[in-house]
Design an enzyme around this catalytic site. Structure first.
Site, PDB file in Angstrom:
ATOM      1  N   ASP A  54       0.780  -1.246   0.000  1.00 42.69           N
ATOM      2  CA  ASP A  54       0.000   0.000   0.000  1.00 42.69           C
ATOM      3  C   ASP A  54       0.813   1.299   0.000  1.00 42.69           C
ATOM      4  OD1 ASP A  54      -1.467  -2.160   0.867  1.00 42.69           O
ATOM      5  OD2 ASP A  54      -2.144  -1.233   2.718  1.00 42.69           O
ATOM      6  N   GLU A  91     -10.290  -2.598   4.109  1.00 41.18           N
ATOM      7  CA  GLU A  91      -8.980  -2.092   4.510  1.00 41.18           C
ATOM      8  C   GLU A  91      -8.787  -0.686   3.935  1.00 41.18           C
ATOM      9  OE1 GLU A  91      -6.291  -6.077   4.865  1.00 41.18           O
ATOM     10  OE2 GLU A  91      -6.444  -5.286   2.851  1.00 41.18           O
TER      11      GLU A  91
END
Ligand code: FRU
Length: 501
Positions: free
Chosen positions: A3, A203
């Site tokens: 990420d 998420e």
């Protein structure tokens, strides 16, 4: 890496932190890597910002995803001698049970929210050991979610003069919203969810405002990652958004942005991107509201650890500028490439009418392609028109990008794109709904790189992002039209210069 984290624009510099394993090319020893840019195109790698505590042999804390804010007013008190602190809020993941310097006790595998600050414009960081984690546990009645509580995204809310943090209760498909005056003490304000796509964990949630159609009307967007359970036709990770409002404490979804199965509607979510490789998207703090710019991890947990690249693994998407537009009566996120790419060698091909195949020859491996075409209504019900890119000379390898008139969808087909065998789901075709223009026209903007293809359709209401792993000589291209003639075909191709200094 995975990420993007802590995206922030400060003092003329874009900072990209990211989930990084300093010890290998699969997930592990999560740390925050760091790169900087002045133009969102050329990036300079910087020293690791937060290295897993105890790396490499005795890791006691990993730094999971989070965000960075510029604490202009020094609300945190971390600023010294007039220096503006940058404050990061991230998820501490503790692989071992322990008592922390703050005296707080954490369980094995606990996820909690911590902060760190930088007084040198984001280059080096000090963790707030005196009190971390600042949000130690999920709120009541969700304390049993202590192993699935992560990814805080923080921003300053001007109207209520406070900091807001959005955190995910991943398995419950909920976000919880906290407020704070100083980034250290956090109060629970509200929760939201579940809603829309809930096929996997939620998420990397964030909320942010955008003006609708450039007007004075402001709406708030909740954007989050879903793993697995991405867009129809994909396997694994995906990104969805919900349009609504936010008053400083509570996010309320617009009715037409959420779907209930009872409605019998086939739509289940608003997808941020319809491809397989667009996850954990995050926007930059520190930019004006209507300059919202996001970057996503251009990969998928389905096969993220086995993609055939070396010595690197994973790239970020091209930065995208987001806007909110009314399309077919609904507030819809549209996106376009945010950076102006450095290109050379522009070529244009035009065909008044095209049927069958048309060679374009050697075009290259890193391209910006603008493709537009149209069909008469009588022919716009079957067949396809598009471009094969990253193809070998014999077209044994190719990636097809085009429009399917029968289904009204843009598509990317990577089933013969090169190396595809490392995962059973990789060789696939992906599609996004796109209504033809009133004149039967379609325009596609395609960013092709050595290992990826990003497609932006028409106003940016449909994007498809996919990785591809073609062979070195896959530099050819051709157009194809099936099921009838396609008109007004125009292709502009520019070669993109390397972004590496
Ligand atoms: C999403 C994610 C986050 C987590 C990070 C760990 O890809 O699973 O939820 O913070 O990756 O690397």
């Amino acid at each position: 890496m995975n990420d993007p984290n802590g995206l922030v624009y400060h003092d003329g510099v874009y900072h990209l932190y990211y989930q990084y394993n300093p010890g290998g090319t699969t997930w592990g020893a999560m740390s925050w890597g760091h790169a900087t840019s002045r133009d969102l195109t050329q990036w300079t790698e910087q020293p690791v910002a937060l290295q897993a505590r105890g790396f490499p042999d005795n890791i006691t804390e990993m730094y999971f995803s989070g965000t960075v804010v510029v604490d202009e007013k020094n609300t945190s008190g971390f600023g010294k001698r007039g220096k503006v602190p940058l404050v990061a809020m991230y998820t501490s993941y503790y692989p071992v049970e322990q008592t922390l310097p703050s005296g707080k006790h954490v369980r094995k595998d606990q996820q909690a929210q911590s902060i760190a600050y930088s007084l040198d414009k984001g280059m080096t960081w000090t963790t707030y050991d005196a009190a971390n984690p600042v949000i130690a546990e999920p709120p009541s009645p969700y304390q049993d979610q202590v192993l699935e509580f992560r990814d805080p995204s923080v921003f300053w809310h001007d109207q209520t003069h406070q900091w807001i943090a959005v955190v995910s209760l991943a398995k419950l498909h909920k976000i919880v919203i906290y407020t704070s005056k100083n980034l250290k003490d956090w109060q629970l304000a509200s929760e939201f969810g579940p809603a829309n796509a809930v096929g996997g964990v939620w998420e990397c949630p964030s909320i942010f405002p955008l003006s609708l159609d450039g007007s004075r009307e402001v709406k708030w967007i909740l954007m989050l990652g879903l793993n697995p359970g991405g867009p129809p036709g994909t396997v694994g990770s995906g990104s969805q958004y919900i349009v609504g409002s936010f008053n400083g404490t509570t996010f309320v979804a617009d009715e037409d942005s959420v779907y209930t199965p009872e409605e019998g509607s086939s739509q289940t979510a608003n997808w941020l991107d319809y491809g397989p490789d667009f996850y954990a998207a995050l926007g930059f703090n520190g930019l004006p509201r209507d300059k919202r710019t996001i970057i996503a991890w251009m990969n998928n947990w389905q096969y993220g650890g086995v993609i055939p690249t070396d010595p690197w693994r994973s790239a970020m998407s091209t930065p995208r500028h987001l806007a909110l537009k009314t399309i077919a009566g609904k507030a819809t996120l549209v996106s376009e490439p945010a950076a102006r790419l450095s290109t050379h060698g522009g070529r244009t091909f035009t065909f008044r009418r095209l049927d069958g195949e048309r060679e374009l020859g050697r075009l290259g491996k890193a391209l910006e392609i603008e493709l537009s075409f149209s069909r008469k209504a009588s022919l716009a019900t079957e067949g396809e028109f598009g471009i094969a890119v990253a193809a070998t000379k014999d077209y044994a390898q190719e990636t097809r990008v085009g429009y399917d008139f029968a289904t009204g969808q843009v598509f990317v087909d990577r089933s013969r794109s090169g190396e595809v065998g490392f995962d059973g789901t990789f060789a696939s075709r992906y599609h996004a709904p796109l209504v033809l223009g009133a004149d039967g026209s379609v325009s596609l903007r395609i960013l092709l790189d050595w290992s990826s293809v990003e497609v932006f359709a028409c106003e940016g209401e449909a994007t498809i992002t996919s990785q591809i792993f073609p062979s070195k000589d896959a530099v050819y291209s051709r157009l194809f039209s099936t099921g009838g003639e396609t008109g007004n075909v125009k292709v502009r191709v520019k070669e993109v210069r390397s972004a590496w200094r």
